[in-house]
Write a protein that holds these residues in place. Sequence first.
Motif, PDB file in Angstrom:
ATOM      1  N   LEU A   3       0.841  -1.197   0.000  1.00 55.46           N
ATOM      2  CA  LEU A   3       0.000   0.000   0.000  1.00 55.46           C
ATOM      3  C   LEU A   3       0.873   1.242   0.000  1.00 55.46           C
ATOM      4  N   ASP A   4       0.456   2.258  -0.741  1.00 51.59           N
ATOM      5  CA  ASP A   4       1.148   3.542  -0.721  1.00 51.59           C
ATOM      6  C   ASP A   4       0.857   4.235   0.601  1.00 51.59           C
ATOM      7  N   GLU A   5       1.727   5.152   0.995  1.00 52.19           N
ATOM      8  CA  GLU A   5       1.528   5.899   2.229  1.00 52.19           C
ATOM      9  C   GLU A   5       0.200   6.657   2.165  1.00 52.19           C
ATOM     10  N   GLY A   6      -0.582   6.558   3.232  1.00 54.89           N
ATOM     11  CA  GLY A   6      -1.880   7.214   3.292  1.00 54.89           C
ATOM     12  C   GLY A   6      -3.032   6.353   2.806  1.00 54.89           C
ATOM     13  N   ASP A   7      -2.720   5.256   2.099  1.00 50.64           N
ATOM     14  CA  ASP A   7      -3.759   4.334   1.647  1.00 50.64           C
ATOM     15  C   ASP A   7      -4.033   3.299   2.719  1.00 50.64           C
ATOM     16  N   GLU A   8      -5.234   2.748   2.720  1.00 53.83           N
ATOM     17  CA  GLU A   8      -5.550   1.654   3.627  1.00 53.83           C
ATOM     18  C   GLU A   8      -6.491   0.690   2.936  1.00 53.83           C
ATOM     19  N   LEU A   9      -6.453  -0.564   3.364  1.00 50.28           N
ATOM     20  CA  LEU A   9      -7.317  -1.592   2.813  1.00 50.28           C
ATOM     21  C   LEU A   9      -8.688  -1.471   3.461  1.00 50.28           C
ATOM     22  N   MET A  10      -9.729  -1.299   2.655  1.00 50.80           N
ATOM     23  CA  MET A  10     -11.085  -1.116   3.164  1.00 50.80           C
ATOM     24  C   MET A  10     -11.776  -2.457   3.358  1.00 50.80           C
ATOM     25  N   GLY A  11     -11.453  -3.438   2.512  1.00 47.97           N
ATOM     26  CA  GLY A  11     -12.092  -4.741   2.605  1.00 47.97           C
ATOM     27  C   GLY A  11     -11.639  -5.633   1.473  1.00 47.97           C
ATOM     28  N   SER A  12     -12.096  -6.860   1.512  1.00 48.77           N
ATOM     29  CA  SER A  12     -11.807  -7.795   0.430  1.00 48.77           C
ATOM     30  C   SER A  12     -13.025  -8.692   0.249  1.00 48.77           C
ATOM     31  N   LEU A  13     -13.211  -9.168  -0.968  1.00 50.85           N
ATOM     32  CA  LEU A  13     -14.373  -9.976  -1.300  1.00 50.85           C
ATOM     33  C   LEU A  13     -13.967 -11.141  -2.184  1.00 50.85           C
ATOM     34  N   LEU A  14     -14.671 -12.259  -2.049  1.00 50.97           N
ATOM     35  CA  LEU A  14     -14.509 -13.360  -2.983  1.00 50.97           C
ATOM     36  C   LEU A  14     -15.464 -13.115  -4.137  1.00 50.97           C
ATOM     37  N   THR A  15     -14.949 -13.192  -5.353  1.00 48.18           N
ATOM     38  CA  THR A  15     -15.782 -12.924  -6.522  1.00 48.18           C
ATOM     39  C   THR A  15     -15.498 -13.929  -7.626  1.00 48.18           C
ATOM     40  N   ASP A  19     -19.590 -11.777 -11.347  1.00 50.05           N
ATOM     41  CA  ASP A  19     -20.068 -10.900 -10.274  1.00 50.05           C
ATOM     42  C   ASP A  19     -19.880  -9.437 -10.635  1.00 50.05           C
ATOM     43  N   LYS A  20     -20.686  -8.594 -10.002  1.00 49.67           N
ATOM     44  CA  LYS A  20     -20.527  -7.145 -10.114  1.00 49.67           C
ATOM     45  C   LYS A  20     -20.090  -6.613  -8.754  1.00 49.67           C
ATOM     46  N   ILE A  21     -19.232  -5.620  -8.788  1.00 50.19           N
ATOM     47  CA  ILE A  21     -18.743  -4.967  -7.575  1.00 50.19           C
ATOM     48  C   ILE A  21     -19.376  -3.583  -7.495  1.00 50.19           C
ATOM     49  N   PHE A  22     -19.847  -3.216  -6.300  1.00 49.05           N
ATOM     50  CA  PHE A  22     -20.440  -1.903  -6.058  1.00 49.05           C
ATOM     51  C   PHE A  22     -19.639  -1.233  -4.950  1.00 49.05           C
ATOM     52  N   GLY A  28     -20.873  10.675  -1.282  1.00 51.24           N
ATOM     53  CA  GLY A  28     -22.068  10.408  -2.072  1.00 51.24           C
ATOM     54  C   GLY A  28     -21.854  10.012  -3.515  1.00 51.24           C
ATOM     55  N   LYS A  29     -20.747   9.372  -3.824  1.00 51.19           N
ATOM     56  CA  LYS A  29     -20.512   8.849  -5.176  1.00 51.19           C
ATOM     57  C   LYS A  29     -20.520   7.321  -5.105  1.00 51.19           C
ATOM     58  N   SER A  30     -20.822   6.685  -6.254  1.00 47.04           N
ATOM     59  CA  SER A  30     -20.831   5.224  -6.307  1.00 47.04           C
ATOM     60  C   SER A  30     -20.396   4.758  -7.684  1.00 47.04           C
ATOM     61  N   ILE A  31     -19.928   3.517  -7.727  1.00 45.72           N
ATOM     62  CA  ILE A  31     -19.521   2.926  -8.993  1.00 45.72           C
ATOM     63  C   ILE A  31     -19.875   1.447  -8.977  1.00 45.72           C
ATOM     64  N   GLN A  32     -20.198   0.917 -10.151  1.00 42.06           N
ATOM     65  CA  GLN A  32     -20.530  -0.491 -10.322  1.00 42.06           C
ATOM     66  C   GLN A  32     -19.775  -0.998 -11.553  1.00 42.06           C
ATOM     67  N   PHE A  33     -19.042  -2.114 -11.396  1.00 41.67           N
ATOM     68  CA  PHE A  33     -18.317  -2.689 -12.519  1.00 41.67           C
ATOM     69  C   PHE A  33     -18.189  -4.196 -12.330  1.00 41.67           C
ATOM     70  N   PHE A  34     -17.881  -4.904 -13.425  1.00 37.77           N
ATOM     71  CA  PHE A  34     -17.729  -6.346 -13.350  1.00 37.77           C
ATOM     72  C   PHE A  34     -16.412  -6.723 -12.673  1.00 37.77           C
ATOM     73  N   ALA A  35     -16.461  -7.770 -11.859  1.00 36.41           N
ATOM     74  CA  ALA A  35     -15.280  -8.248 -11.146  1.00 36.41           C
ATOM     75  C   ALA A  35     -14.184  -8.689 -12.117  1.00 36.41           C
ATOM     76  N   LYS A  36     -14.551  -9.148 -13.304  1.00 35.18           N
ATOM     77  CA  LYS A  36     -13.535  -9.611 -14.255  1.00 35.18           C
ATOM     78  C   LYS A  36     -12.623  -8.472 -14.719  1.00 35.18           C
ATOM     79  N   LEU A  62     -18.248  -1.583   0.094  1.00 33.42           N
ATOM     80  CA  LEU A  62     -17.761  -2.468  -0.951  1.00 33.42           C
ATOM     81  C   LEU A  62     -18.645  -3.695  -0.921  1.00 33.42           C
ATOM     82  N   GLU A  63     -19.338  -3.965  -2.026  1.00 35.75           N
ATOM     83  CA  GLU A  63     -20.322  -5.052  -2.074  1.00 35.75           C
ATOM     84  C   GLU A  63     -20.194  -5.850  -3.358  1.00 35.75           C
ATOM     85  N   VAL A  64     -20.451  -7.146  -3.280  1.00 31.69           N
ATOM     86  CA  VAL A  64     -20.718  -7.946  -4.466  1.00 31.69           C
ATOM     87  C   VAL A  64     -22.225  -7.934  -4.611  1.00 31.69           C
ATOM     88  N   ILE A  65     -22.712  -7.528  -5.787  1.00 34.15           N
ATOM     89  CA  ILE A  65     -24.158  -7.391  -5.966  1.00 34.15           C
ATOM     90  C   ILE A  65     -24.669  -8.302  -7.065  1.00 34.15           C
TER      91      ILE A  65
END
Length: 174
Positions: A3-15, A19-22, A28-36, A62-65
Amino acid sequence: IKLDEGDELMGSLLTSDDDKIFMASRHGKSIQFFAKAVKTRKRMAGGMRGMRLSGGDRLVSLEVINDNGAIMSVTVNGYGKRTELSEYREQSKGGSGVKLANITAKTGDIVGAMQVQPNDDVMLVTKSGKAIRFAVRNISVVGRATQGVRLMDTGGDEIISIAVIRDNDDEQQD
């Protein structure tokens, strides 16, 4: 992970590739994209950008949807809403996202956003330890660019955590 300085790991998911990641941010911003779109890397390599954040913003969810249900978003001052998944267009990984909610001084920043089904319950917890549980079906379904409705009177306190309590009736019958 590196990790770069100032960055932190928010979570991890099995995909899987299907699957789609949200992801949702505090401002108040959001993004949705394919796990591939996330390429496999070696264990000690740096990660890949899922969402471009503006100054001072940070990731809160961070969600798998899947393709049914809705996204429930909640703010620190007790406002929330459900928004149909169809309102969140799929994007490329690493984009700046689309508006999740209308953030104002009244609502405060986003605490979290997660996929919910009509039979789920949601629990909100404040900094002082107050908690409330309610049925998702009682929350209005509204558009992305709205504030939502008051879910909890925080009385000057702040909501710090939200959790979805899944209806397990279907699983028990299987």
